[in-house]
Scaffold this active site. Structure first.
Site, short mmCIF file in Angstrom:
data_model
loop_
_atom_site.label_atom_id
_atom_site.label_comp_id
_atom_site.label_asym_id
_atom_site.label_seq_id
_atom_site.Cartn_x
_atom_site.Cartn_y
_atom_site.Cartn_z
CG HIS A 52 -1.96 -1.03 1.23
ND1 HIS A 52 -3.05 -0.96 2.06
CD2 HIS A 52 -2.12 -2.16 0.50
CE1 HIS A 52 -3.83 -2.01 1.84
NE2 HIS A 52 -3.28 -2.75 0.90
CD GLU A 54 -1.71 4.66 3.34
OE1 GLU A 54 -2.79 5.27 3.43
OE2 GLU A 54 -1.58 3.65 2.62
CB CYS A 82 -6.28 0.00 5.05
SG CYS A 82 -4.63 -0.74 5.05
CB CYS A 85 -1.70 1.67 6.10
SG CYS A 85 -1.38 0.87 4.51
#
Length: 155
Positions: A52, A54, A82, A85
């Site tokens: 992801h 992040e 999320c 993260c």
């Protein structure tokens, strides 16, 4: 204000990533007024469900400053992090999160993490991926070894 500048940059990164076939997420990490890490969603590109934006920004920042702790840093992300993260942000000791779109905006685009939040409240055996605790005599031994170390790295 710099928050707006950096957040707009994260959004621009997310938009560029979509044009390049990636997911619609971008993030950057700033320390003392300098960008030390950048990341965009690379899940499909890397065949890595943890890639992801992040997570990629955290990895980049940690590599660039040669430390797994990001004290004094702010993460700017195009969307509310999320659960994975958010956990990584806490583990990295990032001081502040600034985000633009919400998890509801992401859900409308097909990126719905609500089931994960729901899973956290269920008993282990009721989760969609059942969890089973096994009682093993040696289970705590790694922690006992850790506690005895004199020169351990503090997390």
């Amino acid at each position: 204000m710099n928050d707006e500048k950096y957040l707009r940059e994260a959004i621009a990164m997310a938009k560029a990533n979509v044009k390049n076939g990636g997911g619609p997420f971008g993030a950057l990490i700033v320390k003392d007024g300098s960008v030390i890490g950048r990341g965009v969603n690379q899940v499909a590109h890397n065949n890595d469900p943890t890639a992801h934006a992040e997570m990629m920004a955290i990895r980049d920042a940690c590599k660039n400053i040669n430390d797994f702790r990001l004290y004094g840093c702010v993460i700017y992300t195009s969307c509310e992090p999320c659960p994975m993260c958010l956990g990584a942000i806490y583990w990295a000791h990032i001081d502040r999160i600034v985000f633009a779109a919400t998890k509801d905006d992401a859900s409308k685009a097909g990126f719905d993490d609500s089931f994960i939040y729901d899973e956290f409240s269920l008993a282990h055996e009721q989760r969609s991926i059942p969890m089973q605790k096994m009682v093993l005599r040696e289970a705590a031994e790694p922690f006992e070894q850790w506690l005895k170390l004199e020169n351990k790295t503090k997390y």
